[in-house]
Design a protein around this motif. Structure first.
Motif, short mmCIF file in Angstrom:
data_model
loop_
_atom_site.label_atom_id
_atom_site.label_comp_id
_atom_site.label_asym_id
_atom_site.label_seq_id
_atom_site.Cartn_x
_atom_site.Cartn_y
_atom_site.Cartn_z
N LEU A 173 0.85 -1.19 0.00
CA LEU A 173 0.00 0.00 0.00
C LEU A 173 0.88 1.24 0.00
CD1 LEU A 173 -2.77 1.44 0.27
CD2 LEU A 173 -2.48 1.28 2.76
N LEU A 174 0.56 2.17 -0.87
CA LEU A 174 1.21 3.49 -0.89
C LEU A 174 0.12 4.54 -1.03
CD1 LEU A 174 3.43 5.65 -1.27
CD2 LEU A 174 3.52 5.01 -3.69
N VAL A 175 0.14 5.52 -0.14
CA VAL A 175 -0.77 6.66 -0.21
C VAL A 175 0.10 7.93 -0.24
CG1 VAL A 175 -2.65 7.93 0.88
CG2 VAL A 175 -2.55 5.44 1.06
N GLN A 176 -0.18 8.79 -1.19
CA GLN A 176 0.63 9.99 -1.37
C GLN A 176 -0.26 11.22 -1.50
OE1 GLN A 176 3.90 9.99 -4.34
NE2 GLN A 176 2.85 11.72 -5.30
N LEU A 187 15.75 22.94 -5.24
CA LEU A 187 16.29 22.43 -3.98
C LEU A 187 15.24 21.54 -3.33
CD1 LEU A 187 18.52 22.49 -1.77
CD2 LEU A 187 17.32 24.47 -0.79
N SER A 188 15.63 20.33 -2.95
CA SER A 188 14.66 19.41 -2.34
C SER A 188 15.30 18.65 -1.20
CB SER A 188 14.11 18.43 -3.39
OG SER A 188 15.14 17.66 -3.95
N ALA A 189 14.47 18.22 -0.26
CA ALA A 189 14.94 17.45 0.90
C ALA A 189 13.87 16.43 1.25
CB ALA A 189 15.19 18.38 2.09
N SER A 190 14.30 15.32 1.87
CA SER A 190 13.35 14.28 2.26
C SER A 190 13.80 13.64 3.56
CB SER A 190 13.23 13.21 1.17
OG SER A 190 14.43 12.48 1.03
N GLN A 191 12.81 13.10 4.28
CA GLN A 191 13.06 12.42 5.56
C GLN A 191 12.06 11.28 5.67
OE1 GLN A 191 15.34 13.06 8.32
NE2 GLN A 191 14.55 11.03 8.83
N SER A 192 12.56 10.10 6.07
CA SER A 192 11.67 8.96 6.24
C SER A 192 11.80 8.39 7.64
CB SER A 192 11.99 7.88 5.20
OG SER A 192 13.28 7.37 5.38
N VAL A 223 8.46 12.29 4.01
CA VAL A 223 8.07 13.64 3.66
C VAL A 223 9.11 14.21 2.69
CG1 VAL A 223 9.23 14.58 5.72
CG2 VAL A 223 7.52 15.96 4.52
N PHE A 224 8.62 14.80 1.60
CA PHE A 224 9.46 15.48 0.62
C PHE A 224 9.07 16.96 0.62
CE2 PHE A 224 9.39 11.15 -0.93
CZ PHE A 224 10.66 10.94 -1.44
N ALA A 225 10.07 17.83 0.56
CA ALA A 225 9.84 19.27 0.44
C ALA A 225 10.78 19.81 -0.63
CB ALA A 225 10.07 19.98 1.76
N CYS A 226 10.30 20.68 -1.47
CA CYS A 226 11.18 21.24 -2.51
C CYS A 226 10.79 22.67 -2.83
CB CYS A 226 11.16 20.38 -3.77
SG CYS A 226 9.66 20.47 -4.74
N VAL A 227 11.78 23.39 -3.32
CA VAL A 227 11.60 24.76 -3.82
C VAL A 227 11.97 24.73 -5.30
CG1 VAL A 227 12.20 27.18 -3.57
CG2 VAL A 227 12.26 25.67 -1.56
N ASN A 228 11.01 25.01 -6.16
CA ASN A 228 11.25 25.07 -7.59
C ASN A 228 11.62 26.49 -8.01
OD1 ASN A 228 10.42 22.27 -8.25
ND2 ASN A 228 8.41 22.98 -7.56
N LEU A 263 5.14 20.35 -1.06
CA LEU A 263 5.29 19.46 0.09
C LEU A 263 4.53 18.17 -0.22
CD1 LEU A 263 6.25 19.05 3.06
CD2 LEU A 263 3.99 19.92 3.76
N THR A 264 5.21 17.01 -0.04
CA THR A 264 4.61 15.72 -0.34
C THR A 264 4.75 14.80 0.87
OG1 THR A 264 5.12 15.91 -2.70
CG2 THR A 264 4.65 13.71 -1.85
N LEU A 265 3.66 14.16 1.25
CA LEU A 265 3.65 13.18 2.34
C LEU A 265 3.31 11.82 1.76
CD1 LEU A 265 1.65 15.23 5.01
CD2 LEU A 265 4.13 15.00 4.81
N LYS A 266 4.05 10.78 2.20
CA LYS A 266 3.82 9.43 1.72
C LYS A 266 3.72 8.46 2.89
CE LYS A 266 6.26 9.88 -2.71
NZ LYS A 266 7.27 9.27 -3.60
N TYR A 267 2.87 7.48 2.69
CA TYR A 267 2.74 6.39 3.67
C TYR A 267 2.87 5.07 2.92
CZ TYR A 267 0.49 2.83 6.53
OH TYR A 267 0.22 1.66 7.20
N TYR A 268 3.78 4.20 3.40
CA TYR A 268 4.01 2.89 2.81
C TYR A 268 3.64 1.81 3.81
CZ TYR A 268 7.28 5.42 -0.32
OH TYR A 268 7.87 6.29 -1.20
N PHE A 269 3.12 0.71 3.27
CA PHE A 269 2.87 -0.47 4.10
C PHE A 269 3.11 -1.71 3.25
CE2 PHE A 269 0.06 -3.96 5.35
CZ PHE A 269 0.46 -4.15 6.67
N GLN A 270 3.85 -2.68 3.79
CA GLN A 270 4.06 -3.95 3.11
C GLN A 270 4.11 -5.05 4.16
OE1 GLN A 270 7.20 -3.98 0.24
NE2 GLN A 270 7.15 -6.20 -0.03
N THR A 271 3.30 -6.09 3.98
CA THR A 271 3.13 -7.10 5.03
C THR A 271 4.38 -7.90 5.30
OG1 THR A 271 2.26 -8.63 3.36
CG2 THR A 271 0.66 -7.36 4.65
#
Length: 642
Positions: free
Chosen positions: A165-168, A586-591, A601-606, A628-636
């Motif tokens: 499952l991926l929700v973005q 410029l972009s940055a991400s943290q998981s 979470v991804f954040a960027c300045v275009n 700003l992008t938020l993602k949720y991953y799930f894998q059993t």
């Protein structure tokens, strides 16, 4: 219509299957599938001496809320031109026209049959698992239109066992919202993935109008609403055979951004609606080393502009067989028939065009340091005589040891492009005076790879080319109308360089990607009517183009800087100069991972430097903007995200 409902029904069935299968599998022990035999035939790029540019997973994830044109601008040496923010975007590969780069998705053509090119802004990166860009003309591998290059987009069902499952959710400037969902399930027999995407934007950015007084205005009539659904399903018949069903439906509503002088005049506001459907059913089999592919597909494209509807129906089939001989010669043969029928008020009734391609390709390694490639294709088209096309190449391994690999490549090819449906049939008549474009391409290059254990790697590829195109087609003014014409001869020559590398020190990684292109595209002979164009660079063909990305990551944190440069060019009027521009992102991400759950979470300045620029003359582009992008991953069956 029933064909439009088909992919939606498939996706709903896919979602239902995913849910039901995951419930039914709770009490079943995990089945681990190890190395599997390949049942399908090889990708056509395997029979080319040039190495395609392949998007890595990290890059696609970071650009998953954008369209294909953004990826190509930032990560490849091709040239992208766009008529405004989120508006129509087209490609130029090695100085050729947008109609000279073919685009395929899971083996089905994506380029519009009516205009002969793909609108890259309508191809969201979120749908694709793999993007391959092949530089160089090889119509014998990919068919009509592949005179400058090819883009292969792939979307497959999940591979690893269990529920995925991926929700973005993305939020960006100018009321830009993108929502995406992927649901997949895999067991020992069936693999499924359902993808849904909804994106919208108002694009009401501020810009300095170039009209008298340079007033600052808010962009009007530039919004859009795009939605799509895709279903990928794989069924394992046996260890050596499988069936694949792929369906992709899109529905796009686009306001047409007015040119800057007309921004405040509603009389110049317009909109356009596009719908498309692509479905294929493929059988793959491996019979004692002979790989077989049988595909039946359907492509439907519909465009509604001012209630003038044009559409194309394309029913096609693909038959392929491939085998390795004497452990050094791999051969593939194929057949691809297509039945194309356009409908609309601008075409005569009962137009049917048949296209059939016969092709063969092979790659041989007679000695360890030499690879030889040869491919050939003959196309048959209703009331048209396409040329016989071929490509021949050699790759010589000059150095090959534990740390260094150096290859020298050279190739020659004959390419072609058949006129599009609009070029042949627009205006209730058949433009029988049009001839297929024909190209003669030669190129030479080198590829070098340096590897130091598992900590560092560097790769660079450079290629020089010359492409002579006869009967180059362009729409030109003819009194009060525009008509397609064949220019006699155009020469495209230049150099492109692609380099990438990474350095790993414990949990710290540095990544570098560089792209450069130099292109000279001149009219050699425009004939009597267009002799005034002789010697001039073609419109919207910058000589210089480059991009670079520098990234650093530490454990689950990453930072990227991307710079894209487009050199000076001109419009269809050779005296209307469009200045060069440089864009910085410029972009940055943290998981964060919690067992089987991962949040990112991804954040960027275009356009970090707030550069005022135009990609196509008189169409405004946005200044500095944020996302700003938020993602949720799930894998059993994994503790970390896929």
């Amino acid at each position: 219509m029933s064909s439009i409902r088909l992919p939606i029904l498939l996706c709903l069935l896919g979602l239902a299957f995913n849910a039901a299968a995951s419930r039914d599998s709770i009490a079943i022990d995990e089945v681990q599938i190890n190395a599997k035999r390949r049942n399908s035939t090889s990708a056509n790029s395997r029979f080319s001496v040039s190495t395609p540019i392949e998007a890595n997973t990290q890059t696609l994830e970071q650009l998953s809320s954008t369209s294909l044109n953004d990826y190509l601008l930032q990560q490849t040496p091709v040239y992208i031109r766009q008529s405004g923010a989120g508006q129509s975007a087209s490609i130029s590969t090695r100085g050729t026209a947008p109609t000279h780069t073919s685009v395929f998705w899971n083996g089905l053509p994506v380029s519009s049959l009516t205009v002969g090119q793909a609108s890259l802004n309508l191809l969201p990166v979120f749908f694709f698992d793999n993007v391959n860009v092949q530089l160089g003309g090889e119509s014998s591998l990919y068919g009509s239109g592949s005179m400058g290059g090819n883009i292969s987009l792939n979307s497959k069902a999940e591979k690893s066992q269990g529920l995925h499952l991926l929700v973005q959710q993305s939020i960006a400037s100018y009321e830009h919202f993108t929502t995406g969902v992927k649901v997949g399930y895999v067991n020992s027999k069936i693999a499924s993935k359902t993808t849904l995407l909804y994106a919208s934007a108002k694009n009401d950015f501020k810009f300095d109008n170039t009209k008298y007084g340079n007033p600052k205005e808010t962009q009007n009539n530039a919004g859009y609403r795009n939605m799509g659904v895709m279903q990928n399903l794989r069924y394992k018949l046996s260890e050596n055979q499988d069936l694949n069903i792929n369906a992709w439906y899109t529905d796009n509503k686009q306001q047409i951004q007015p040119i800057m002088p007309s921004n405040l005049n509603p009389a110049f506001y317009d909109s356009i609606d596009n719908k498309s459907l692509r479905v294929n059913l493929s059988y793959n089999g491996n019979f004692s080393g002979t790989h077989a592919l049988a595909t039946i597909g359907y492509c439907y494209d519909r465009q509604d502009f001012r209630s003038n509807i044009i559409a194309t129906h394309n029913v096609l089939g693909i038959l392929e067989a491939e085998r390795l001989f004497l452990k050094m010669l791999r051969m593939k043969i194929g057949l691809m028939p297509q039945r194309i029928s356009p409908t609309g008020d601008s075409y005569a009734n009962d137009i049917v065009e048949w296209r059939t391609d016969l092709y063969a390709m092979g790659t041989a390694t007679p000695v360890s340091w030499l690879q030889l490639n040869l491919s050939a294709r003959q196309s048959f088209i209703t009331d048209l005589t396409p040329p016989f096309t071929y490509a021949a190449g050699a790759s010589i391994t000059a150095i090959n040891n534990n740390s260094h690999l150096l290859k020298i490549t050279e190739s020659a090819s004959k390419t072609y492009r058949a006129p599009s449906i609009n070029e042949r049939y627009w205006g209730y008549s058949i433009n029988s005076y049009l001839q297929p474009e024909e190209g003669n391409n030669i190129e030479a290059g080198a590829q070098y790879k340096f590897t130091h254990s598992s900590r560092s790697e560097f790769f660079i590829s450079a290629g020089a080319y010359r492409n002579i195109v006869n009967n180059w087609m362009r729409w030109m003014p003819y009194g009060h109308i525009w008509k397609p014409v064949n220019l006699l001869k155009v020469k495209a020559s230049g150099l492109d360089v692609v380099a990438n590398g990474n350095l790993k020190i414990s949990d710290f990684t540095v990544m570098l990607n560089l792209n450069y292109a130099y292109s000279l595209v001149n009219v050699v002979d425009g004939g009597t009517s267009y002799a005034s164009l002789n010697g001039y660079q073609m419109a919207y063909s910058p000589k210089y183009r480059g991009s670079g990305t520098l990234g650093a990551s530490y454990k689950n944190t990453s930072l990227l800087v991307n710079v894209a440069y487009v050199g000076l060019t001109h419009s269809s009027d050779i005296f209307d100069i469009i200045p060069a521009y440089t864009l910085v992102k410029l972009s940055a991400s943290q998981s964060l991972t919690f067992g089987k759950h991962c949040f990112e979470v991804f954040a960027c300045v275009n356009n970090l430097l707030d550069k005022a620029y135009q990609s196509i003359q008189y169409f405004a582009m946005p200044g500095r903007n944020y996302e700003l992008t938020l993602k949720y991953y799930f894998q059993t069956n994994k503790k970390q995200r896929p």
